[in-house]
Motif scaffolding. Structure first.
Motif, PDB file in Angstrom:
ATOM      1  N   LEU A 378      -5.202  -2.595  -2.959  1.00 41.30           N
ATOM      2  CA  LEU A 378      -5.951  -1.401  -3.357  1.00 41.30           C
ATOM      3  C   LEU A 378      -5.380  -0.191  -2.633  1.00 41.30           C
ATOM      4  O   LEU A 378      -5.245  -0.202  -1.408  1.00 41.30           O
ATOM      5  CB  LEU A 378      -7.429  -1.562  -2.994  1.00 41.30           C
ATOM      6  N   LEU A 379      -5.062   0.856  -3.375  1.00 42.74           N
ATOM      7  CA  LEU A 379      -4.607   2.113  -2.785  1.00 42.74           C
ATOM      8  C   LEU A 379      -5.814   3.005  -2.490  1.00 42.74           C
ATOM      9  O   LEU A 379      -6.592   3.330  -3.392  1.00 42.74           O
ATOM     10  CB  LEU A 379      -3.654   2.831  -3.738  1.00 42.74           C
ATOM     11  N   MET A 380      -5.993   3.412  -1.236  1.00 38.09           N
ATOM     12  CA  MET A 380      -7.119   4.252  -0.855  1.00 38.09           C
ATOM     13  C   MET A 380      -6.716   5.136   0.326  1.00 38.09           C
ATOM     14  O   MET A 380      -7.236   4.993   1.436  1.00 38.09           O
ATOM     15  CB  MET A 380      -8.338   3.395  -0.513  1.00 38.09           C
ATOM     16  N   PRO A 381      -5.802   6.098   0.100  1.00 40.45           N
ATOM     17  CA  PRO A 381      -5.266   6.915   1.200  1.00 40.45           C
ATOM     18  C   PRO A 381      -6.092   8.173   1.467  1.00 40.45           C
ATOM     19  O   PRO A 381      -5.572   9.288   1.520  1.00 40.45           O
ATOM     20  CB  PRO A 381      -3.877   7.265   0.674  1.00 40.45           C
ATOM     21  N   GLY A 398     -10.165 -10.534  -2.408  1.00 39.10           N
ATOM     22  CA  GLY A 398      -8.829 -10.864  -1.935  1.00 39.10           C
ATOM     23  C   GLY A 398      -7.783  -9.851  -2.312  1.00 39.10           C
ATOM     24  O   GLY A 398      -6.585 -10.165  -2.345  1.00 39.10           O
ATOM     25  N   THR A 399      -8.200  -8.630  -2.592  1.00 41.02           N
ATOM     26  CA  THR A 399      -7.288  -7.529  -2.905  1.00 41.02           C
ATOM     27  C   THR A 399      -7.169  -6.682  -1.645  1.00 41.02           C
ATOM     28  O   THR A 399      -8.143  -6.045  -1.230  1.00 41.02           O
ATOM     29  CB  THR A 399      -7.821  -6.709  -4.094  1.00 41.02           C
ATOM     30  N   LEU A 400      -6.003  -6.684  -1.034  1.00 36.82           N
ATOM     31  CA  LEU A 400      -5.849  -6.121   0.303  1.00 36.82           C
ATOM     32  C   LEU A 400      -5.757  -4.602   0.251  1.00 36.82           C
ATOM     33  O   LEU A 400      -4.921  -4.049  -0.479  1.00 36.82           O
ATOM     34  CB  LEU A 400      -4.602  -6.694   0.972  1.00 36.82           C
ATOM     35  N   PRO A 401      -6.581  -3.899   1.005  1.00 38.15           N
ATOM     36  CA  PRO A 401      -6.576  -2.436   0.966  1.00 38.15           C
ATOM     37  C   PRO A 401      -5.408  -1.821   1.745  1.00 38.15           C
ATOM     38  O   PRO A 401      -5.028  -2.310   2.809  1.00 38.15           O
ATOM     39  CB  PRO A 401      -7.927  -2.055   1.585  1.00 38.15           C
ATOM     40  N   ILE A 402      -4.868  -0.745   1.186  1.00 43.13           N
ATOM     41  CA  ILE A 402      -3.886   0.103   1.853  1.00 43.13           C
ATOM     42  C   ILE A 402      -4.581   1.437   2.068  1.00 43.13           C
ATOM     43  O   ILE A 402      -4.830   2.174   1.117  1.00 43.13           O
ATOM     44  CB  ILE A 402      -2.621   0.268   1.003  1.00 43.13           C
ATOM     45  N   VAL A 403      -4.956   1.741   3.308  1.00 39.86           N
ATOM     46  CA  VAL A 403      -5.873   2.852   3.559  1.00 39.86           C
ATOM     47  C   VAL A 403      -5.345   3.745   4.683  1.00 39.86           C
ATOM     48  O   VAL A 403      -4.501   3.349   5.490  1.00 39.86           O
ATOM     49  CB  VAL A 403      -7.273   2.339   3.955  1.00 39.86           C
ATOM     50  N   ARG A 404      -5.903   4.959   4.731  1.00 33.82           N
ATOM     51  CA  ARG A 404      -5.691   5.824   5.884  1.00 33.82           C
ATOM     52  C   ARG A 404      -6.810   5.582   6.883  1.00 33.82           C
ATOM     53  O   ARG A 404      -7.951   5.320   6.495  1.00 33.82           O
ATOM     54  CB  ARG A 404      -5.674   7.297   5.469  1.00 33.82           C
ATOM     55  N   GLU A 405      -6.485   5.670   8.151  1.00 35.66           N
ATOM     56  CA  GLU A 405      -7.459   5.359   9.198  1.00 35.66           C
ATOM     57  C   GLU A 405      -8.386   6.549   9.419  1.00 35.66           C
ATOM     58  O   GLU A 405      -8.209   7.360  10.329  1.00 35.66           O
ATOM     59  CB  GLU A 405      -6.722   4.990  10.492  1.00 35.66           C
ATOM     60  N   THR A 406      -9.402   6.633   8.572  1.00 31.41           N
ATOM     61  CA  THR A 406     -10.388   7.701   8.682  1.00 31.41           C
ATOM     62  C   THR A 406     -11.753   7.149   8.299  1.00 31.41           C
ATOM     63  O   THR A 406     -11.862   6.253   7.450  1.00 31.41           O
ATOM     64  CB  THR A 406     -10.025   8.895   7.779  1.00 31.41           C
ATOM     65  N   THR A 424      -6.846  -7.468   7.853  1.00 30.25           N
ATOM     66  CA  THR A 424      -7.464  -7.619   6.526  1.00 30.25           C
ATOM     67  C   THR A 424      -6.887  -6.623   5.533  1.00 30.25           C
ATOM     68  O   THR A 424      -7.400  -6.483   4.427  1.00 30.25           O
ATOM     69  CB  THR A 424      -8.989  -7.417   6.623  1.00 30.25           C
ATOM     70  N   GLY A 425      -5.841  -5.900   5.929  1.00 32.98           N
ATOM     71  CA  GLY A 425      -5.230  -4.914   5.052  1.00 32.98           C
ATOM     72  C   GLY A 425      -4.134  -4.175   5.793  1.00 32.98           C
ATOM     73  O   GLY A 425      -3.629  -4.643   6.833  1.00 32.98           O
ATOM     74  N   PHE A 426      -3.793  -2.999   5.279  1.00 30.77           N
ATOM     75  CA  PHE A 426      -2.713  -2.200   5.844  1.00 30.77           C
ATOM     76  C   PHE A 426      -3.209  -0.766   5.996  1.00 30.77           C
ATOM     77  O   PHE A 426      -3.924  -0.274   5.133  1.00 30.77           O
ATOM     78  CB  PHE A 426      -1.482  -2.242   4.942  1.00 30.77           C
ATOM     79  N   SER A 427      -2.794  -0.087   7.087  1.00 31.35           N
ATOM     80  CA  SER A 427      -3.321   1.256   7.300  1.00 31.35           C
ATOM     81  C   SER A 427      -2.288   2.149   7.965  1.00 31.35           C
ATOM     82  O   SER A 427      -1.334   1.671   8.596  1.00 31.35           O
ATOM     83  CB  SER A 427      -4.597   1.205   8.150  1.00 31.35           C
ATOM     84  N   PHE A 428      -2.503   3.460   7.819  1.00 28.47           N
ATOM     85  CA  PHE A 428      -1.678   4.458   8.492  1.00 28.47           C
ATOM     86  C   PHE A 428      -2.593   5.554   9.013  1.00 28.47           C
ATOM     87  O   PHE A 428      -3.705   5.744   8.518  1.00 28.47           O
ATOM     88  CB  PHE A 428      -0.610   5.009   7.537  1.00 28.47           C
ATOM     89  N   ALA A 429      -2.112   6.289  10.022  1.00 29.74           N
ATOM     90  CA  ALA A 429      -3.001   7.184  10.753  1.00 29.74           C
ATOM     91  C   ALA A 429      -3.011   8.610  10.230  1.00 29.74           C
ATOM     92  O   ALA A 429      -4.081   9.204  10.049  1.00 29.74           O
ATOM     93  CB  ALA A 429      -2.627   7.178  12.232  1.00 29.74           C
ATOM     94  N   ALA A 433       2.370  11.843   3.382  1.00 29.64           N
ATOM     95  CA  ALA A 433       2.774  11.064   2.213  1.00 29.64           C
ATOM     96  C   ALA A 433       3.767   9.964   2.567  1.00 29.64           C
ATOM     97  O   ALA A 433       3.701   8.845   2.016  1.00 29.64           O
ATOM     98  CB  ALA A 433       3.364  11.991   1.148  1.00 29.64           C
ATOM     99  N   HIS A 434       4.682  10.241   3.464  1.00 34.03           N
ATOM    100  CA  HIS A 434       5.689   9.228   3.776  1.00 34.03           C
ATOM    101  C   HIS A 434       5.129   8.103   4.631  1.00 34.03           C
ATOM    102  O   HIS A 434       5.630   6.973   4.578  1.00 34.03           O
ATOM    103  CB  HIS A 434       6.902   9.897   4.424  1.00 34.03           C
ATOM    104  N   GLU A 435       4.084   8.385   5.403  1.00 35.09           N
ATOM    105  CA  GLU A 435       3.402   7.279   6.077  1.00 35.09           C
ATOM    106  C   GLU A 435       2.731   6.368   5.059  1.00 35.09           C
ATOM    107  O   GLU A 435       2.715   5.144   5.211  1.00 35.09           O
ATOM    108  CB  GLU A 435       2.373   7.815   7.079  1.00 35.09           C
ATOM    109  N   LEU A 436       2.158   6.965   4.008  1.00 34.35           N
ATOM    110  CA  LEU A 436       1.592   6.159   2.929  1.00 34.35           C
ATOM    111  C   LEU A 436       2.676   5.312   2.275  1.00 34.35           C
ATOM    112  O   LEU A 436       2.486   4.106   2.044  1.00 34.35           O
ATOM    113  CB  LEU A 436       0.922   7.065   1.889  1.00 34.35           C
ATOM    114  N   LEU A 437       3.815   5.920   1.957  1.00 39.20           N
ATOM    115  CA  LEU A 437       4.899   5.182   1.311  1.00 39.20           C
ATOM    116  C   LEU A 437       5.400   4.060   2.209  1.00 39.20           C
ATOM    117  O   LEU A 437       5.616   2.924   1.744  1.00 39.20           O
ATOM    118  CB  LEU A 437       6.035   6.135   0.956  1.00 39.20           C
ATOM    119  N   PHE A 438       5.588   4.346   3.493  1.00 43.38           N
ATOM    120  CA  PHE A 438       6.050   3.324   4.432  1.00 43.38           C
ATOM    121  C   PHE A 438       5.063   2.161   4.486  1.00 43.38           C
ATOM    122  O   PHE A 438       5.464   0.987   4.490  1.00 43.38           O
ATOM    123  CB  PHE A 438       6.213   3.935   5.825  1.00 43.38           C
TER     124      PHE A 438
END
Length: 485
Positions: A378-381, A398-406, A424-429, A433-438
């Protein structure tokens, strides 16, 4: 359910709630939290406006309690009170067709008057409800923020009101209810009250949300991190100084979700049910989602999904900045939602250009469940996110979230740790945009190169308890503390 003699008596006030009508997360919370509060030991009743979104089968069961003339500024308006007992929960509905029989919840020129009428009706109705006298009124967002104000300024001397305490929950600080300052007298009848003038007028506007923040006995937000964030200029939406001043009565309690509605083992919206122990049904859901969204039916390609209101808050500027580069990866992206025209137009453009991108610009529960179940991530930036429900729902499936840490995203998603295997997922601080892409590329790398790790992350996500039970216990504890002060 046996009532405890010490159970806090709570009137839960909201402008929307499932199944009577909702526009977003507030309606979902107000639809499920009161039941959990009852299970946690509170005696809770809910009060709402009577809106035409109510299903006819439920409207037909309403019982008339009372009607009276309600003073609102210089006006005297009809006010009816209707009752519905539904699924072991008692609801009261404030009836006034002039204010509430509209095609939408909000967005009218007289919203200041409509919302004020509801807030005052919540208080006035207490005199006509024969078998329930609340000790505490739990108000939610700016639509009920005037309840603590009017209780203090107009009702505190009336019989039965002096002991009532108020709690105000901020679900989304961006929406505050700002109006012409002349409405303080014309609509609220508070022009001669200096405390009201001093605390409700800010930057040349009458601010309903500010009233609730200043007047309520206790303040809550919908996640611990958001409670910290709104005390800063970056997230405080111009009110951070007020939150800092009232920091001693401010706390954050993470929202939950309705785990019966969002249950991959029993979900009637999806073509095949599944569990953490037996995931074969998820592959069938993915194939069905690909067909529904006219994407190539490829089990080998990870499918990233976005299920959201299409607004700036949801981090869509970041996503659009890197979407072209993301779509050059071996991946599919499916978007479901409605919102701002510029985002809808942008997604239409990507839909026409890329075979591995699809969007449905609509709100549809069935399709949402299908994407939650069929998606791989799941994209949730989000730029900011008071709590967020989509990431919790996605993890249930079981759909792993890709989120910003907020906000609630930081509180609910544990980032993948390649050394321990936890997460339980993936996150960036940072809002970058490039942190999201990474981060998205890192998730794709795990999906392709470490399928056993991906499977373990899915199991860990599905094992999280996002039911309302834990949160409801915290709410009841706060209720009891407040009533003991």
């Amino acid at each position: 359910m046996v009532k405890s003699k010490n159970a806090p008596r709570v009137l839960f006030a909201s402008f929307e709630a499932e199944p009577f009508g909702k526009t977003g997360g507030l309606g979902e919370v107000a639809g499920s939290l009161p039941q959990a509060l009852k299970r946690a030991g509170a005696e809770v009743r809910v009060i709402l406006p009577k809106l035409p979104t109510m299903p006819e089968r439920l409207a037909a069961r309403l019982q008339h309690v009372a009607d009276f003339k309600l003073p609102l500024g210089w006006r005297w308006q009809y006010c009816g009170v209707e009752r519905l007992d539904y699924k072991y929960q008692t609801y009261y509905f404030i009836d006034n067709e002039y204010y509430f029989k509209r095609g939408a919840f909000y967005g009218y020129d007289d919203d200041a008057e409509r919302i004020a009428f509801f807030a005052k009706a919540v208080l006035e109705a207490l005199q006509y409800i024969p078998d329930f006298q609340p000790q505490l009124i739990h108000c939610n967002d700016w639509h009920t923020a005037l309840v603590p104000v009017l209780l203090r300024e107009q009702y505190m001397q009336a019989a039965g009101y002096s002991g009532i305490r108020t709690l105000f929950s901020v679900h989304n600080l961006r929406f505050q209810g700002k109006y012409d300052p002349n409405f303080l007298g014309d609509v609220l009848g508070l022009a001669d009250k200096k405390p009201a003038r001093d605390q409700l007028i800010r930057d040349g506007a009458l601010n309903y949300m500010l009233g609730g923040i200043c007047y309520a006995d206790r303040l809550l937000t919908v996640s611990p991190t958001y409670a910290e964030e709104i005390c800063t200029p970056a997230f405080g939406e111009g009110l951070d100084d007020v939150f800092r001043r009232r920091g001693n009565v401010l706390a954050g309690v993470l929202n939950g979700i309705d785990v019966k509605t969002y249950d991959p083992e029993r979900d009637k919206f999806i073509p095949a049910c599944f569990s953490a122990a037996k995931m074969t049904g998820k592959a069938a859901c993915k194939a069905a989602a690909q067909r529904e969204f006219n994407l190539p039916e490829r089990s080998d390609l990870p499918m990233l999904v976005l299920i959201s209101r299409l607004t700036e808050q949801k981090g869509l500027d970041l996503l659009l900045h890197i979407l072209g580069e993301l779509l050059e990866q071996p991946v599919q992206v499916a978007v479901l939602g409605v919102g701002d025209q510029k985002y809808e137009n942008a997604f239409r453009w990507f839909n026409d250009k890329y075979e591995n991108f699809a969007c449905r610009l609509q709100f549809d529960d069935r399709l949402a469940h299908l994407l939650y179940a069929g998606g791989d991530a799941l994209l949730m930036p989000s730029k900011f996110e008071p709590c967020g429900l989509a990431q919790m729902i996605a993890m249930r499936y079981g759909t792993l979230p890709i989120v910003r840490e907020t906000g609630g995203l930081k509180d609910s998603v544990t980032p993948y740790n390649q050394y321990t295997g936890g997460g339980t997922g993936f996150s960036f601080a940072n809002y970058n945009a490039h942190e999201l892409l990474f981060t998205a590329k890192m998730a794709l790398s795990v999906y392709y190169d470490s399928p056993k790790v991906w499977r373990r992350l899915q199991k860990q996500a599905m094992a999280q308890d996002f039911s309302w039970n834990r949160s409801a216990e915290k709410y009841v504890e706060i209720y009891k503390q407040l009533l003991s002060e």
